[in-house]
Design an enzyme around this catalytic site. Structure first.
Site, PDB file in Angstrom:
ATOM      1  N   ASP A  26      16.421  -2.302 -31.548  1.00 55.00           N
ATOM      2  CA  ASP A  26      17.260  -2.723 -30.419  1.00 55.00           C
ATOM      3  C   ASP A  26      16.454  -2.460 -29.147  1.00 55.00           C
ATOM      4  O   ASP A  26      16.298  -1.318 -28.734  1.00 55.00           O
ATOM      5  CB  ASP A  26      18.578  -1.942 -30.384  1.00 55.00           C
ATOM      6  CG  ASP A  26      19.580  -2.583 -29.418  1.00 55.00           C
ATOM      7  OD1 ASP A  26      19.153  -3.422 -28.588  1.00 55.00           O
ATOM      8  OD2 ASP A  26      20.778  -2.249 -29.486  1.00 55.00           O
ATOM      9  N   GLU A  50      17.129  -7.825 -32.396  1.00 55.23           N
ATOM     10  CA  GLU A  50      18.296  -8.524 -31.868  1.00 55.23           C
ATOM     11  C   GLU A  50      17.929  -9.919 -31.340  1.00 55.23           C
ATOM     12  O   GLU A  50      18.739 -10.827 -31.374  1.00 55.23           O
ATOM     13  CB  GLU A  50      18.937  -7.668 -30.759  1.00 55.23           C
ATOM     14  CG  GLU A  50      20.411  -7.924 -30.660  1.00 55.23           C
ATOM     15  CD  GLU A  50      21.121  -7.050 -29.630  1.00 55.23           C
ATOM     16  OE1 GLU A  50      20.523  -6.098 -29.104  1.00 55.23           O
ATOM     17  OE2 GLU A  50      22.289  -7.353 -29.369  1.00 55.23           O
ATOM     18  N   ASP A  87      21.955  -0.844 -33.890  1.00 59.08           N
ATOM     19  CA  ASP A  87      22.708   0.030 -32.985  1.00 59.08           C
ATOM     20  C   ASP A  87      22.863   1.444 -33.540  1.00 59.08           C
ATOM     21  O   ASP A  87      23.421   2.317 -32.856  1.00 59.08           O
ATOM     22  CB  ASP A  87      24.104  -0.544 -32.716  1.00 59.08           C
ATOM     23  CG  ASP A  87      24.075  -1.669 -31.689  1.00 59.08           C
ATOM     24  OD1 ASP A  87      23.198  -1.653 -30.811  1.00 59.08           O
ATOM     25  OD2 ASP A  87      24.937  -2.571 -31.773  1.00 59.08           O
ATOM     26  N   THR A  92      23.309  -2.157 -22.611  1.00 53.40           N
ATOM     27  CA  THR A  92      22.892  -3.037 -21.505  1.00 53.40           C
ATOM     28  C   THR A  92      23.672  -2.747 -20.220  1.00 53.40           C
ATOM     29  O   THR A  92      23.111  -2.809 -19.131  1.00 53.40           O
ATOM     30  CB  THR A  92      23.079  -4.511 -21.906  1.00 53.40           C
ATOM     31  OG1 THR A  92      24.405  -4.693 -22.361  1.00 53.40           O
ATOM     32  CG2 THR A  92      22.114  -4.888 -23.001  1.00 53.40           C
ATOM     33  N   ILE A  99      16.902  -3.080 -25.899  1.00 53.33           N
ATOM     34  CA  ILE A  99      17.679  -2.345 -24.872  1.00 53.33           C
ATOM     35  C   ILE A  99      19.090  -2.184 -25.405  1.00 53.33           C
ATOM     36  O   ILE A  99      19.881  -3.123 -25.444  1.00 53.33           O
ATOM     37  CB  ILE A  99      17.742  -3.076 -23.511  1.00 53.33           C
ATOM     38  CG1 ILE A  99      16.346  -3.223 -22.890  1.00 53.33           C
ATOM     39  CG2 ILE A  99      18.650  -2.292 -22.536  1.00 53.33           C
ATOM     40  CD1 ILE A  99      16.348  -3.848 -21.496  1.00 53.33           C
ATOM     41  N   ASP A 100      19.393  -0.977 -25.863  1.00 56.00           N
ATOM     42  CA  ASP A 100      20.743  -0.674 -26.327  1.00 56.00           C
ATOM     43  C   ASP A 100      21.489  -0.063 -25.133  1.00 56.00           C
ATOM     44  O   ASP A 100      20.943   0.795 -24.435  1.00 56.00           O
ATOM     45  CB  ASP A 100      20.656   0.332 -27.477  1.00 56.00           C
ATOM     46  CG  ASP A 100      22.022   0.679 -28.047  1.00 56.00           C
ATOM     47  OD1 ASP A 100      22.894  -0.204 -28.089  1.00 56.00           O
ATOM     48  OD2 ASP A 100      22.203   1.845 -28.451  1.00 56.00           O
ATOM     49  N   ASP A 129      14.959  -7.152 -22.503  1.00 55.93           N
ATOM     50  CA  ASP A 129      15.137  -7.274 -23.954  1.00 55.93           C
ATOM     51  C   ASP A 129      13.964  -8.013 -24.597  1.00 55.93           C
ATOM     52  O   ASP A 129      13.377  -7.540 -25.564  1.00 55.93           O
ATOM     53  CB  ASP A 129      16.406  -8.090 -24.260  1.00 55.93           C
ATOM     54  CG  ASP A 129      17.613  -7.218 -24.544  1.00 55.93           C
ATOM     55  OD1 ASP A 129      17.437  -6.063 -24.960  1.00 55.93           O
ATOM     56  OD2 ASP A 129      18.743  -7.706 -24.345  1.00 55.93           O
TER      57      ASP A 129
HETATM   58  P1  AMP Z   1      27.717   1.545 -26.789  1.00 55.26           P
HETATM   59  O1  AMP Z   1      26.715   1.582 -25.674  1.00 55.26           O
HETATM   60  O2  AMP Z   1      27.703   2.752 -27.644  1.00 55.26           O
HETATM   61  O3  AMP Z   1      29.076   1.175 -26.313  1.00 55.26           O
HETATM   62  O4  AMP Z   1      27.223   0.425 -27.784  1.00 55.26           O
HETATM   63  C1  AMP Z   1      26.550  -0.701 -27.386  1.00 55.26           C
HETATM   64  C2  AMP Z   1      26.540  -1.662 -28.541  1.00 55.26           C
HETATM   65  O5  AMP Z   1      27.867  -2.007 -28.904  1.00 55.26           O
HETATM   66  C3  AMP Z   1      25.881  -2.983 -28.242  1.00 55.26           C
HETATM   67  O6  AMP Z   1      24.522  -2.937 -28.557  1.00 55.26           O
HETATM   68  C4  AMP Z   1      26.639  -3.979 -29.109  1.00 55.26           C
HETATM   69  O7  AMP Z   1      25.832  -4.421 -30.181  1.00 55.26           O
HETATM   70  C5  AMP Z   1      27.799  -3.181 -29.667  1.00 55.26           C
HETATM   71  N1  AMP Z   1      29.092  -3.855 -29.630  1.00 55.26           N
HETATM   72  C6  AMP Z   1      29.422  -5.030 -29.069  1.00 55.26           C
HETATM   73  N2  AMP Z   1      30.734  -5.326 -29.307  1.00 55.26           N
HETATM   74  C7  AMP Z   1      31.245  -4.312 -30.038  1.00 55.26           C
HETATM   75  C8  AMP Z   1      32.537  -4.041 -30.615  1.00 55.26           C
HETATM   76  N3  AMP Z   1      33.566  -4.865 -30.471  1.00 55.26           N
HETATM   77  N4  AMP Z   1      32.682  -2.888 -31.316  1.00 55.26           N
HETATM   78  C9  AMP Z   1      31.655  -2.021 -31.454  1.00 55.26           C
HETATM   79  N5  AMP Z   1      30.419  -2.243 -30.941  1.00 55.26           N
HETATM   80  C10 AMP Z   1      30.200  -3.366 -30.241  1.00 55.26           C
HETATM   81 MG    MG Z   2      22.698  -2.299 -28.941  1.00 52.61          MG
END
Ligand code: AMP
Ligand code: MG
Length: 354
Positions: free
Chosen positions: A133, A68, A294, A138, A135-136, A45
């Site tokens: 972002d 981030e 995101d 993680t 690293i989206d 990151d």
């Molecule tokens: P994904 O890989 O699509 O599940 O999304 C990853 C992203 O979800 C991360 O970068 C976080 O910023 C975000 N995230 C963390 N907690 C939550 C939550 N409670 N609801 C929705 N997104 C979240």
């Molecule tokens: Mg992310």
């Protein structure tokens, strides 16, 4: 073409940063990442954010960045800072002209910290602000599954240029999606894609390279005529979106195929190129505010590929309020032609829960 320089800068910056994340993953999985007790995600990151912000600031010094991370942890931890420094100096594009376009290597450890700290913009509705972002996804990164390096330029609060580096997606835009995509270990042959879009100019994909930019091709969403045949994508993490609500929506749409679960904005990329069709992200928590980094890049890529994206109530996503989408709840993305049907069913399912 509009925003040509912004697009080229973003593509090269994301390509270089993605190489860094891959090297972190490789050294982590080989057990050679021993100098610091920080997680590979943390290290990747910081490294990717510093490289991308340094690239942007080299070409567009006046632009703001919403990232981030910041440099606080690196200031407090010498061994972590040294480790990130070694990584960012090693991550070079194998083409000096391409490398020069994004400013070459970061000049010093102070410049590294300064780059990281330049991601503190509060966002907003005026001017040019990049959302980053590094690293989206993680969890996907750690598993060797899907993750993405995500960068978008917002102009007056509207995502206008978007780039996604997806090292573990197949290069082939037509490769069918199946449920193994989110779990696949490691990027092998034929993997690694850079997706991009400029508002009003369409969306493209190209193989992720190690040098300059490879040739791009146009991508577009699939023309879905029978929605019951659609493939829908959702998060792996049940804590990020409601798998239950998404299953009800799919079932009401007549979809019988299992969902494709993958981490990160690779979901936006996958529907934009027609490998999948729908992306459902129904909120699990009333208080969670989605982060602009995101979504900004993925949204402009899907829009330019012929899709529509709103929140779960059918409201447009408002990227101009700050670092979060606080006026929105959830995300729904689908090809324009079937979007009205999808959002109708989403509202029905949400309404039934009130
Ligand atoms: P994904 O890989 O699509 O599940 O999304 C990853 C992203 O979800 C991360 O970068 C976080 O910023 C975000 N995230 C963390 N907690 C939550 C939550 N409670 N609801 C929705 N997104 C979240
Ligand atoms: Mg992310």
């Amino acid at each position: 073409m509009a925003y040509e320089k912004e697009l080229e800068t973003a593509l090269l910056a994301v390509q270089r940063a993605t190489l860094l994340t891959k090297s972190v993953f490789t050294s982590h999985s080989k057990g050679t990442l021993t100098k610091s007790d920080a997680s590979p995600v943390t290290i990747g990151d910081f490294g990717a954010q510093a490289l991308i912000i340094a690239s942007i600031k080299h070409v567009f010094p006046e632009d703001e960045v919403v990232g981030e991370e910041d440099a606080d942890d690196l200031r407090a931890n010498d061994s972590l800072r040294d480790l990130v420094w070694d990584l960012v100096t090693a991550a070079k594009l194998e083409d000096s002209a391409a490398e020069d376009k994004i400013g070459g290597p970061i000049k010093s450890k102070d410049a590294l910290l300064e780059a990281l700290d330049s991601g503190r913009s509060a966002g907003g509705r005026k001017g040019r602000i990049w959302a980053l972002d590094p690293i989206d996804g993680t969890k996907g990164f750690l598993r060797g599954g899907q993750y993405a390096v995500c960068l978008a330029l917002m102009v007056d609060g509207v995502p206008t240029v978007g780039v996604l580096g997806c090292p573990n997606l197949p290069v082939d835009d037509k490769a069918p999606l199946d449920s193994s995509i989110g779990a696949d270990a490691d990027s092998g042959e034929g993997k690694g894609v850079l997706f991009s879009a400029v508002k009003g100019e369409g969306a493209s994909s190209r193989p992720l390279g190690k040098a300059g930019l490879q040739e791009a091709q146009k991508i577009s969403m699939k023309a879905v005529t029978d929605i019951s045949e659609a493939t829908f994508c959702e998060s792996v993490e049940a804590g990020h979106s409601s798998h239950g609500d998404q299953a009800s929506i799919a079932s009401k749409l007549g979809i019988t195929k299992a969902s494709v679960r993958m981490d990160s904005q690779a979901k936006y990329a996958s529907i934009a190129r027609g490998a999948g069709d729908l992306y459902l992200r129904l909120p699990v928590s009333k208080s969670y505010e989605e982060k602009i980094w995101d979504h900004a890049a993925g949204v402009v890529i899907v829009q330019e590929a012929g899709g529509e994206v709103t929140d779960a109530h059918g409201k447009p996503l408002d990227f101009g309020i700050g670092r979060t989408l606080k006026e929105n709840k959830g995300v729904v993305a689908a090809p324009k032609a079937v979007f009205p049907k999808v959002i109708e069913v989403v509202k029905e399912v949400l309404g039934a829960k009130q």
